[in-house]
Design a protein around this motif. Sequence first.
Motif, PDB file in Angstrom:
ATOM      1  N   CYS A 193      81.273  -0.178  39.131  1.00 12.27           N
ATOM      2  CA  CYS A 193      82.664   0.015  39.533  1.00 12.27           C
ATOM      3  C   CYS A 193      83.278  -1.344  39.879  1.00 12.27           C
ATOM      4  CB  CYS A 193      82.729   0.940  40.747  1.00 12.27           C
ATOM      5  SG  CYS A 193      84.388   1.155  41.401  1.00 12.27           S
ATOM      6  N   PRO A 194      84.448  -1.656  39.346  1.00 21.18           N
ATOM      7  CA  PRO A 194      85.064  -2.955  39.647  1.00 21.18           C
ATOM      8  C   PRO A 194      85.535  -3.073  41.096  1.00 21.18           C
ATOM      9  CG  PRO A 194      86.493  -1.628  38.237  1.00 21.18           C
ATOM     10  CD  PRO A 194      85.215  -0.884  38.387  1.00 21.18           C
ATOM     11  N   ASP A 195      85.707  -1.941  41.795  1.00 17.90           N
ATOM     12  CA  ASP A 195      86.173  -1.983  43.185  1.00 17.90           C
ATOM     13  C   ASP A 195      85.031  -2.105  44.187  1.00 17.90           C
ATOM     14  OD1 ASP A 195      88.812  -1.808  42.393  1.00 17.90           O
ATOM     15  OD2 ASP A 195      88.800   0.392  42.471  1.00 17.90           O
ATOM     16  N   CYS A 196      84.056  -1.194  44.084  1.00 19.91           N
ATOM     17  CA  CYS A 196      82.995  -1.182  45.110  1.00 19.91           C
ATOM     18  C   CYS A 196      81.652  -1.716  44.601  1.00 19.91           C
ATOM     19  CB  CYS A 196      82.829   0.219  45.666  1.00 19.91           C
ATOM     20  SG  CYS A 196      82.179   1.402  44.470  1.00 19.91           S
ATOM     21  N   PHE A 226      86.590   6.753  34.864  1.00 20.93           N
ATOM     22  CA  PHE A 226      86.803   5.626  33.963  1.00 20.93           C
ATOM     23  C   PHE A 226      86.633   6.053  32.521  1.00 20.93           C
ATOM     24  CE2 PHE A 226      85.455   3.803  37.969  1.00 20.93           C
ATOM     25  CZ  PHE A 226      86.302   2.719  38.123  1.00 20.93           C
ATOM     26  N   GLU A 227      87.259   5.276  31.658  1.00 19.45           N
ATOM     27  CA  GLU A 227      87.071   5.419  30.228  1.00 19.45           C
ATOM     28  C   GLU A 227      86.388   4.134  29.765  1.00 19.45           C
ATOM     29  OE1 GLU A 227      89.868   5.813  26.269  1.00 19.45           O
ATOM     30  OE2 GLU A 227      90.701   6.282  28.223  1.00 19.45           O
ATOM     31  N   ILE A 228      85.316   4.279  29.028  1.00 17.61           N
ATOM     32  CA  ILE A 228      84.602   3.105  28.520  1.00 17.61           C
ATOM     33  C   ILE A 228      85.192   2.750  27.155  1.00 17.61           C
ATOM     34  CG2 ILE A 228      82.384   2.164  27.779  1.00 17.61           C
ATOM     35  CD1 ILE A 228      81.052   4.152  29.697  1.00 17.61           C
ATOM     36  N   ILE A 229      85.659   1.530  27.035  1.00 17.46           N
ATOM     37  CA  ILE A 229      86.234   1.051  25.782  1.00 17.46           C
ATOM     38  C   ILE A 229      85.309  -0.015  25.217  1.00 17.46           C
ATOM     39  CG2 ILE A 229      88.225  -0.071  24.722  1.00 17.46           C
ATOM     40  CD1 ILE A 229      89.869   1.025  27.103  1.00 17.46           C
ATOM     41  N   GLU A 230      84.814   0.244  24.029  1.00 19.08           N
ATOM     42  CA  GLU A 230      83.911  -0.718  23.386  1.00 19.08           C
ATOM     43  C   GLU A 230      84.708  -1.612  22.438  1.00 19.08           C
ATOM     44  OE1 GLU A 230      80.132   0.652  22.007  1.00 19.08           O
ATOM     45  OE2 GLU A 230      80.266   2.443  23.263  1.00 19.08           O
ATOM     46  N   THR A 281      84.280  -2.517  28.113  1.00 23.75           N
ATOM     47  CA  THR A 281      85.215  -2.712  29.223  1.00 23.75           C
ATOM     48  C   THR A 281      85.590  -1.349  29.797  1.00 23.75           C
ATOM     49  OG1 THR A 281      87.121  -2.701  27.735  1.00 23.75           O
ATOM     50  CG2 THR A 281      86.207  -4.847  28.314  1.00 23.75           C
ATOM     51  N   LEU A 282      86.039  -1.367  31.021  1.00 18.00           N
ATOM     52  CA  LEU A 282      86.390  -0.128  31.708  1.00 18.00           C
ATOM     53  C   LEU A 282      87.892  -0.007  31.872  1.00 18.00           C
ATOM     54  CD1 LEU A 282      83.750  -0.222  34.572  1.00 18.00           C
ATOM     55  CD2 LEU A 282      83.707   1.213  32.540  1.00 18.00           C
TER      56      LEU A 282
END
Length: 119
Positions: free
Chosen positions: A11-14, A34-38, A44-45
């Motif tokens: 998680c980019p926040d915690c 989140f959606e995972i984008i390849e 990337t999230l």
Amino acid sequence: MKGAKMLSLHCPDCMLPLFQKDETVFCPSCKKEFEIIESENGKTLKIKTEEKRDTRRENVHRKTVRADHDGNINTITEKIDRLFSRLLDKAMQTDNFHELKELIHLMKELSEVYSILKR
């Protein structure tokens, strides 16, 4: 969510690991989806959860807190009114200034709490 698998993404926040159950990728701490984008550069999230949902939750919380706050102010106002009535009754019936002083002291303390809550 029981049965979810832990991913290597965080998680980019915690900074806790993200989990996936079925098609849903989520943070167990933040409760964000989140959606995972390849892409060519890797994964990337993208936050999937709408901010509106969080805002609604915050608004409900604010309304509940505000209702409690207003209830507390009303309770204090009622108590001050009752103490004032008792003070007037005691002033007419007794020469015991100690009781009058106690009632005045209680009214003063409640008035201070009232002022704090009104801010």
